[in-house]
Design a protein around this motif. Structure first.
Motif, PDB file in Angstrom:
ATOM      1  N   LEU A 335      34.226  37.448  43.410  1.00 54.85           N
ATOM      2  CA  LEU A 335      34.989  38.657  43.725  1.00 54.85           C
ATOM      3  C   LEU A 335      36.488  38.362  43.795  1.00 54.85           C
ATOM      4  O   LEU A 335      37.311  39.157  43.333  1.00 54.85           O
ATOM      5  CB  LEU A 335      34.506  39.256  45.050  1.00 54.85           C
ATOM      6  N   ARG A 336      36.832  37.208  44.336  1.00 58.65           N
ATOM      7  CA  ARG A 336      38.260  36.870  44.444  1.00 58.65           C
ATOM      8  C   ARG A 336      38.843  36.442  43.096  1.00 58.65           C
ATOM      9  O   ARG A 336      40.065  36.413  42.938  1.00 58.65           O
ATOM     10  CB  ARG A 336      38.470  35.773  45.484  1.00 58.65           C
ATOM     11  N   SER A 337      37.979  36.147  42.144  1.00 60.80           N
ATOM     12  CA  SER A 337      38.477  35.761  40.824  1.00 60.80           C
ATOM     13  C   SER A 337      38.815  36.966  39.954  1.00 60.80           C
ATOM     14  O   SER A 337      39.509  36.829  38.945  1.00 60.80           O
ATOM     15  CB  SER A 337      37.440  34.892  40.099  1.00 60.80           C
ATOM     16  N   LEU A 338      38.323  38.140  40.334  1.00 52.48           N
ATOM     17  CA  LEU A 338      38.530  39.325  39.520  1.00 52.48           C
ATOM     18  C   LEU A 338      39.976  39.803  39.630  1.00 52.48           C
ATOM     19  O   LEU A 338      40.594  39.742  40.693  1.00 52.48           O
ATOM     20  CB  LEU A 338      37.585  40.447  39.954  1.00 52.48           C
ATOM     21  N   LYS A 339      40.495  40.321  38.542  1.00 55.47           N
ATOM     22  CA  LYS A 339      41.835  40.889  38.552  1.00 55.47           C
ATOM     23  C   LYS A 339      41.793  42.272  39.211  1.00 55.47           C
ATOM     24  O   LYS A 339      40.752  42.946  39.201  1.00 55.47           O
ATOM     25  CB  LYS A 339      42.364  41.020  37.122  1.00 55.47           C
ATOM     26  N   PRO A 340      42.902  42.708  39.788  1.00 54.94           N
ATOM     27  CA  PRO A 340      42.920  44.061  40.367  1.00 54.94           C
ATOM     28  C   PRO A 340      42.487  45.133  39.379  1.00 54.94           C
ATOM     29  O   PRO A 340      41.811  46.094  39.747  1.00 54.94           O
ATOM     30  CB  PRO A 340      44.385  44.239  40.777  1.00 54.94           C
ATOM     31  N   GLU A 341      42.850  44.957  38.093  1.00 55.08           N
ATOM     32  CA  GLU A 341      42.456  45.935  37.080  1.00 55.08           C
ATOM     33  C   GLU A 341      40.945  46.023  36.968  1.00 55.08           C
ATOM     34  O   GLU A 341      40.376  47.108  36.756  1.00 55.08           O
ATOM     35  CB  GLU A 341      43.054  45.560  35.715  1.00 55.08           C
ATOM     36  N   GLU A 342      40.267  44.877  37.086  1.00 57.64           N
ATOM     37  CA  GLU A 342      38.808  44.873  37.015  1.00 57.64           C
ATOM     38  C   GLU A 342      38.206  45.545  38.245  1.00 57.64           C
ATOM     39  O   GLU A 342      37.232  46.305  38.140  1.00 57.64           O
ATOM     40  CB  GLU A 342      38.297  43.435  36.880  1.00 57.64           C
TER      41      GLU A 342
END
Length: 631
Positions: A335-342
């Motif tokens: 979850l912390r690896s996801l970009k804000p756009e994702e």
């Protein structure tokens, strides 16, 4: 740090708010619109805060400004979905000349970006900054001790999903005209601001505050702590702080009133068009099969959507099953690896980019376990003087672009399909908003023994009557319309609806003076004062005229009136109102307001709808009247 003085006691022994230093207004200074330009540091703005020395700029209206001051570390990487951490000190002199980034969001009217970017995801997670505006004092002439000025802290709205403090530089008018020190704040929004997933708790061994999921609320509390510890350097009185906000900003004002962690950080509160809605831990965490999309934004639902969007499962049900078997550490890392756009991509934006995403959680630590009205009625809360109110035509902002009510000429100009039906339906929506989110919390405060409550209704509706488009009808006294007036903005800096004209200028100036005087006198002494003969009386039980109507002289001016109405009486008026044209219209309004609106879902039932249909000969199911978009 200046020690807060104790409130004076009245003849009845109850505490009364102390008066703040007056800060005589500069009545000779003309307020101009600030055009975009390169700001340069001004020597008189050099100040020292906890992080080090900083320098700001001089505004076009002669005030001083410091923009983009960090009040907490960037909540990125391992600090995503963690409580805000104190900002680090800086070397040298920080040039506080530019606003900090807005929180990640769908661009729209509330984001200061070109219209060509509307609908795209903009912003940056590194968003925890604030801005300060103050009268133009030289570095060696900043008020100290009892001469320090009242502080007003603005919390922007936008459904807790969009918006930025950068849009509200008009707040500097309080510094120019009233001698106030004003702070505007950015905070985390949407899924980054309110997100309570068990995997984060297990993986991070988070604090009780972090397990709440109320990161946006914690950001605002951190900002208020920064103000308490630093605002004296800018001439502000840390013991005389007023928090105020509109829409979701008003909602956040209410949650700060309820939060035990915010105790002592402010002494007055103004909630403009608030939403008094919070969610239980179960609602915020677990999936459900409720019909409204806004009711299906729990943490497990969001993560299941993300898992599916990443191609890890064929659908959200399969994703949910797989996620229950995924180790917490692995899931938190992903979850912390996801970009804000994702993260934002699994939400559908509506009006002005607002997407219905997770919102404040009744966790028992940051917020009490009870709904806000129950807290105000029975619980312990931060009992400070409160102004709370709404706009007469609140909901038209959210109906004016909807295909159920308008068609777009040349793809741009909204033309009402049926003016009479639009006015009638919007009136029920707007009154439901007021009943649930203004009347109920205000009366709950009274029931809990709190006497310092004032309510208002903003009625100014003098937008130009442009033929065919008719913004005077399309908008009326719409949601968000009052902000410019409260900020004393008559120059058009905050004319977000584009309705300022020379013909309505005199009325706008009268209302702006009245609201500006009331808001700033309240910030000084804890009692709103009006110019002339008008008086704003405290709200009391059984009071016939309990609310101040705010309008131009042509619209009736300032006057007390009785507008209190609860949801039960509103439903009764739907059955009896001669303004409702037919039985089908009664059913349509009931379905849209009490079954399909995310703000009032749960206030109606299919059984009540069926009874209404039988009474008025409407055989169509409620689903026929469902709106295409919820916001």
């Amino acid at each position: 740090m200046k020690k807060r003085t104790v409130a004076d006691r009245g003849a009845d022994g109850s505490e009364r708010p102390r008066h703040c230093a007056d800060g005589m207004p500069n009545t000779t200074m003309e307020v101009h619109v600030m055009h975009k330009s390169i700001r340069t540091p001004h020597a008189d703005t050099r100040r020292r805060a906890a992080g080090g020395e900083l320098i700001g700029s001089q505004e076009a209206n002669g005030t001083h400004a410091w923009r983009g001051i960090r009040y907490a570390q960037a909540p990125t990487g391992p600090l995503r979905w963690r409580a805000p951490q104190p900002a680090s000190a800086w070397d040298g002199v920080f040039h506080a000349l530019a606003h900090g980034p807005m929180a990640p969001q769908y661009a729209g009217l509330l984001a200061p970006v070109p219209a060509k970017l509307y609908g795209r995801i903009v912003g940056d997670e590194d968003c925890l900054s604030l801005n300060i505006f103050a009268p133009a004092w030289a570095s060696d002439a900043v008020p100290a001790g009892v001469q320090r000025r009242p502080v007003m802290v603005w919390i922007h709205g936008g459904g807790n999903a969009v918006g930025t403090a950068a849009s509200y530089d008009a707040a500097r008018n309080y510094a120019a005209h009233d001698g106030m020190v004003v702070v505007t704040v950015n905070y985390r929004l949407g899924v980054l601001g309110w997100f309570r997933h068990p995997a984060l708790h297990e993986a991070d061994s988070g604090t009780a505050e972090e397990r709440s999921g109320n990161f946006g609320t914690l950001d605002l509390i951190a900002a208020l702590r920064w103000v308490r510890d630093n605002i004296a350097a800018f001439g502000g009185d840390p013991g005389c702080v007023t928090i105020f906000g509109e829409s979701a900003g008003g909602q956040n004002v209410l949650t700060l009133l309820a939060s035990p962690l915010a105790a002592g950080l402010f002494q007055r509160a103004i909630a403009q068009s608030p939403v008094a809605e919070t969610f239980s831990v179960h609602e915020a965490t677990e999936r459900n099969d409720l019909p409204l999309e806004s009711q299906r934004t729990s943490a497990r639902e969001v993560v299941a959507r993300l898992w599916t969007a990443a191609g890890k499962a064929p659908d959200v049900d399969a994703a949910d099953q797989a996620l229950h078997a995924t180790p917490a550490t692995d899931l938190a890392t992903w979850l912390r690896s996801l970009k804000p756009e994702e993260l934002l991509s699994v939400f559908k934006p509506g009006s002005v980019g607002i997407c219905l995403s997770p919102r404040p959680v009744r966790d028992g630590v940051v917020l009490p376990l009870d709904p806000l009205p129950e807290v105000f009625r029975h619980g312990a809360w931060n009992r400070v003087p409160v102004i709370i109110g709404s706009n007469r035509d609140e909901y038209r902002t959210f109906l004016a672009d909807k295909p159920e009510h308008v068609r777009l000429l040349f793809g741009k100009l909204p033309l009402l399909r049926d003016r009479a039906e639009y006015i009638t339906e919007s009136n029920f929506y707007s009154q439901a908003w007021r009943s649930l989110h203004v009347e109920e919390p205000a009366d709950a405060m009274l029931a809990g023994g709190h006497a310092d409550v004032w309510t208002y209704r903003f009625d100014w509706d003098e937008a130009p009557a442009v033929p065919f488009v008719r913004p005077d009808i399309l908008l009326g006294a719409a949601h968000g319309m009052e902000m410019a007036f409260a900020f004393r903005d008559t120059a058009g800096e905050l004319d977000i609806f584009g309705i300022n004209t020379s013909s309505n200028r005199a009325g706008r100036r009268a209302v702006a003076q009245a609201m500006g005087d009331a808001w700033t006198s309240f910030a000084r002494v804890g009692v709103p004062r009006l110019s002339g003969d008008a008086q704003w009386q405290r709200r009391t039980h059984g009071m016939a005229a309990e609310t101040l109507l705010i309008d131009s002289p042509a619209g009736g001016g300032l006057r007390m009136a009785g507008v209190r109405q609860d949801i039960a009486s509103l439903k009764a008026s739907l059955r009896l109102s001669p303004q409702v044209s037919s039985g089908e219209s009664r059913c349509r309004i009931y379905a849209r307001v009490f079954l399909w609106s995310p703000l009032f879902a749960g206030l109606g039932s299919e059984q009540e709808y069926a009874e209404l249909g039988r009474e008025f000969g409407c055989a169509q199911p409620a689903s026929v009247f469902r709106q295409l978009t919820e916001v």
